[in-house]
Design an enzyme around this catalytic site. Structure first.
Site, PDB file in Angstrom:
ATOM      1  N   HIS A 184      -0.916   1.716  -2.092  1.00  0.00           N
ATOM      2  CA  HIS A 184      -0.329   0.691  -2.956  1.00  0.00           C
ATOM      3  C   HIS A 184      -0.549   0.987  -4.433  1.00  0.00           C
ATOM      4  O   HIS A 184      -1.251   1.931  -4.809  1.00  0.00           O
ATOM      5  CB  HIS A 184      -0.900  -0.683  -2.606  1.00  0.00           C
ATOM      6  N   CYS A 230      -8.509   0.898   0.650  1.00  0.00           N
ATOM      7  CA  CYS A 230      -7.151   1.424   0.723  1.00  0.00           C
ATOM      8  C   CYS A 230      -6.957   2.591  -0.237  1.00  0.00           C
ATOM      9  O   CYS A 230      -7.899   3.064  -0.862  1.00  0.00           O
ATOM     10  CB  CYS A 230      -6.157   0.305   0.415  1.00  0.00           C
TER      11      CYS A 230
END
Length: 428
Positions: free
Chosen positions: A386, A402
């Site tokens: 992301h 992440c």
């Protein structure tokens, strides 16, 4: 309104010879603020490699006389890199090099005109993808390869519009995630921040190129990096058209593709609501002709590499990958889908440091959302690739487990990857 020159992106990766990085021991004794003036002319005319006698001396093992620094991407310690990056003025040659790398999809992170691990990583990847030494010895042949990717100007003029000046902007961004959930949107905090990110730049570089500019006044003409402007919403008509054109070109070269394979490479309508993403605004028309079929997440070098179906390295991005508290997984995964302009849903089970909420809450979308402007959902529950609200920290700080890229790099990858693409986490 932007006056933006068309660019021809080449696949070549040149480990450039950056004039500004050299200078030997003499340069170390000078005040770093006395570097070349950061003007349009200085950036456009900056040499990426030594020429003439300097080049000959370098080839014969002598000391480079005009800045052709010879080193590998590991040759300089982080402390030395930090010392260099502490220069008070961005270097014209580095600005030029970073823009060329960005255009070629080998991202140096935020374009700031300074040396550092992100730049050297991009150079090494660029060199490797073009059959050159990954040590990125800064020599004329490497500089020529990079320069050959585009002969267009690296800087362009942009006129601030009424919409740019109007915002809306977030007057004060709450530090606590719980308080961010009360906002209507996680927008930019100022025109300066917005314009810098739109053109992949560090705010300080935008300011250095435009020292007297009023970024909040419509009609102001400013100098910016000549890169594809970041879009923060759905895929644009231009992006869709580019994808369609790339698809037709791919069919011409590779022949007809099996229809079932094409179906497997399409994104689903919405990604699942995983750690920080209630997937929204997935673009159903921009799903075909995506060339990235495998993504490599390199934990050691803090980088993401993208490969096409033939195994060719086609893109490189610096990344923040997990932390000791929330390490990234050591496994293989698949891309499940892509969400543009995602919200961020926090679950207390994540137990992030500093977050005291005992119930779930959702942060609205926007470029300053914790996952930025796009979420690439992975088959490993609660993990994704992301964007970020702090592009200058990518590759230099840790994440919540992440894979965090700059917003423009995350969008570039999202526009090129399909559902089902392989994701490999590399530990060494």
């Amino acid at each position: 309104m932007i006056r933006y020159p068309s660019t021809r992106i080449g696949g070549g990766l040149a480990a450039l010879a950056l004039v500004a990085l050299a200078g030997g021991a003499q340069a170390e004794t000078k005040d770093k603020a006395e570097g070349p003036a950061l003007t349009r002319e200085a950036v456009e005319s900056a040499a990426l490699a030594p020429t003439g006698d300097a080049a000959k001396a370098d080839a014969q093992g002598g000391e480079p006389k005009t800045g052709a620094a010879k080193r590998t991407d590991r040759a300089e310690s982080k402390g030395e890199a930090a010392k260099r990056s502490g220069a008070t003025r961005p270097e014209p040659a580095l600005v030029k090099a970073q823009i060329l790398l960005d255009r070629a999809h080998f991202s140096p992170g935020a374009i700031d005109g300074r040396d550092g691990d992100n730049l050297r990583g991009a150079l090494a990847a660029f060199a490797s993808a073009n059959g050159l030494k990954a040590e990125t010895e800064i020599a004329p042949d490497l500089a020529d390869t990079l320069q050959a990717t585009s002969r267009d100007p690296v800087l362009t003029e942009y006129t601030v519009t009424e919409a740019d000046a109007a915002g809306p902007f977030v007057e004060k961004m709450p530090a606590k995630m719980e308080e961010q959930a009360d906002l209507d949107a996680l927008g930019y905090t100022s025109p300066r921040e917005m314009l810098a990110e739109r053109f992949h730049m560090a705010p300080d570089l935008l300011g250095a190129l435009n020292p007297d500019a009023d970024f909040g006044k419509a009609g102001t003409v400013i100098l910016v990096a000549a890169v594809k402007p970041l879009e923060t919403g759905k895929a644009t008509t231009e992006e869709k058209a580019a994808k369609k054109q790339a698809q037709e070109a791919g069919k011409t070269e590779s022949g007809k593709r099996d229809s079932s394979e094409r179906e497997s490479n399409k994104d689903t309508g919405k990604a699942t609501d995983t750690k920080g993403s209630n997937a929204q605004a997935v673009d159903p028309e921009a799903r075909d002709a995506k060339d990235v079929t495998r993504i490599e997440v390199d934990k050691e070098s803090r980088a993401v590499r993208a490969f096409d179906r033939d195994g060719k390295l086609v893109a490189f991005y610096p990344a923040s990958i997990g932390s000791e508290e929330k390490p990234a997984p050591s496994a293989e995964a698949k891309v499940e889908g892509v969400a543009y302009a995602p919200t961020y849903t926090y679950n207390p089970k994540y137990q992030f440091a500093g977050v005291k909420a005992k119930t779930k809450f959702t942060i609205p979308p926007g470029p300053n959302n914790p996952v930025g402007v796009v979420w690439i959902d992975l088959s490993i529950p609660s993990y994704g690739i992301h964007g970020t609200p702090e592009p200058e920290k990518v590759g230099k700080t840790e994440s919540h487990g992440c894979i965090r890229l700059t917003n423009w790099d995350a969008r570039d990858l999202a526009n090129r990857v399909s559902r089902g693409a392989q994701v490999v986490f590399k530990d060494e």
